[in-house]
Design an enzyme around this catalytic site. Sequence first.
Site, PDB file in Angstrom:
ATOM      1  N   SER A 147     -24.357   3.735   8.140  1.00  0.00           N
ATOM      2  CA  SER A 147     -24.034   2.352   7.769  1.00  0.00           C
ATOM      3  C   SER A 147     -22.797   1.865   8.546  1.00  0.00           C
ATOM      4  CB  SER A 147     -23.779   2.293   6.258  1.00  0.00           C
ATOM      5  OG  SER A 147     -23.146   1.106   5.878  1.00  0.00           O
ATOM      6  N   LYS A 162     -22.639  -0.837  12.230  1.00  0.00           N
ATOM      7  CA  LYS A 162     -21.869  -2.077  12.350  1.00  0.00           C
ATOM      8  C   LYS A 162     -20.948  -2.058  13.566  1.00  0.00           C
ATOM      9  CE  LYS A 162     -21.211  -1.632   7.895  1.00  0.00           C
ATOM     10  NZ  LYS A 162     -21.233  -1.684   6.447  1.00  0.00           N
ATOM     11  N   ARG A 216     -28.800   0.546  -2.288  1.00  0.00           N
ATOM     12  CA  ARG A 216     -28.077   1.784  -2.631  1.00  0.00           C
ATOM     13  C   ARG A 216     -27.107   1.538  -3.774  1.00  0.00           C
ATOM     14  NH1 ARG A 216     -25.240   2.887   2.697  1.00  0.00           N
ATOM     15  NH2 ARG A 216     -24.173   4.493   1.511  1.00  0.00           N
ATOM     16  N   ASP A 253     -28.770  -2.906   7.325  1.00  0.00           N
ATOM     17  CA  ASP A 253     -27.696  -2.247   6.581  1.00  0.00           C
ATOM     18  C   ASP A 253     -27.338  -3.055   5.337  1.00  0.00           C
ATOM     19  OD1 ASP A 253     -25.412  -0.405   6.124  1.00  0.00           O
ATOM     20  OD2 ASP A 253     -24.265  -2.219   6.543  1.00  0.00           O
ATOM     21  N   HIS A 282     -11.817   1.597  13.614  1.00  0.00           N
ATOM     22  CA  HIS A 282     -12.337   1.273  12.290  1.00  0.00           C
ATOM     23  C   HIS A 282     -11.635   2.127  11.256  1.00  0.00           C
ATOM     24  CE1 HIS A 282     -15.143   0.118   9.149  1.00  0.00           C
ATOM     25  NE2 HIS A 282     -15.157   1.384   8.787  1.00  0.00           N
TER      26      HIS A 282
END
Length: 433
Positions: free
Chosen positions: A183, A187, A168, A161, A82
């Site tokens: 968060s 995922k 947020r 999320d 990621h």
Amino acid sequence: MRMYDIIAKKRDGFELTKEEIDFVVHGYTKGDIPDYQVSSLLMAIYFQGMTEKERSELTLAMVESGEIIDLSPIHGIKVDKHSTGGVGDTTTLILAPLVASCGVPVAKMSGRGLGHTGGTIDKLESIPGFHVELTEEEFIRQVNERKVAVIGQTGNLTPADKKLYSLRDVTATVNSIPLIASSIMSKKIAAGADAIVLDVKCGSGAFMKSAEEAKTLAKAMVSIGNRVGRKTIALITDMSQPLGKAVGNALEVKEAIETLRGNGPKDLTELCLTLGSYMVVLAEKAASPEEARAMLEENIANGKAFETFLSFVEAQGGDKSVCENVERLPEAKKKIELTAKKSGFITGIAADEIGISAMMLGAGRTTKDSTIDLSAGIVLHKKAGDEIKEGEPLLTIHTNKLEVESVIEKLYDSIHIENTKADIPPLIYEVIT
Ligand code: URA
Ligand code: CA
């Protein structure tokens, strides 16, 4: 349990229990707890922070709020990568087939681009015929047979999320390390990874501007991953200038192919070899990053990495002859070369400004629903640290837009040329394990 008491407890700096965190996440996802109470809790978290235990409980609660992809029918250890997002970040296109060529199963879920950063799926779709709409069964079969598949975001992953992030976004609570870390990790975990390699970027083109902030975020994510049983490693890497030389969808596919064939830009190649080495180690196909790196280098040299890419493109309906003859990729009508207005050293190429310029040329989406021009973008001819002479090519604009004067001005402003050489940030700052 009362939401009021949970807010007060966090406001006063105490640690929330798993039951309290589950109560908030599930209650909010179902619509039982109102936005104003959750906003208040988020602000308390923003100021008081969260312990490592709270962070992993929050992550797991968000994972459990929706579907979880089951990759267990795929043989071997599934390692995901990621990136926190950057400009011209072509690494997934290279890493997926490169790591797969070493026998590591790559079952990747990717997204589309928004704003100044590009998305892997848009890039892949610039190969004619390529599609990412696979059924779960096709996805799993392809990874077992060809070791690599990429699909678009499917199913209802981490709805908590999505809801919390939207809240947020409008309550000035995005910028909180525990909230960002949980968060992102929720995922990745819901997408089924056994192990995770994180590329945490820092610099003007990244979410985290300083290496210090990036390191704090990386440590938070590594801690969550390891606490919930997914081996996680993070690299802190530079995003003060674009990665590689190409920015834009088809242009980055071409750059990825060149890299897989051993002719890629130095920085992009180095980053892929480093991230790839850790992926191969986490997948237990090599005992050390050095051994893994040698395997990756060998598969670039002997053509296996590129062959794996072609096999992957073919399996997902893409025209692989286009990948063998990259001049057949989508091409913009206009190519405008910008040359240096003075001689000197390039001291910086503002990644964010280059990303925004590429978007203005048609390469990126300004809103979720806007269409993009796959052929548009920018190819840099020089990188930070290079010497340049007045009149030498600096970069080439690829576009189908008629009016690009303002972009040209922006591009000149984003490339700094000075008389003396300046220190250039390192490509890789640190590895967090
Ligand atoms: N990216 C995410 O996915 N989540 C955040 O909270 C911030 C950036
Ligand atoms: Ca690039």
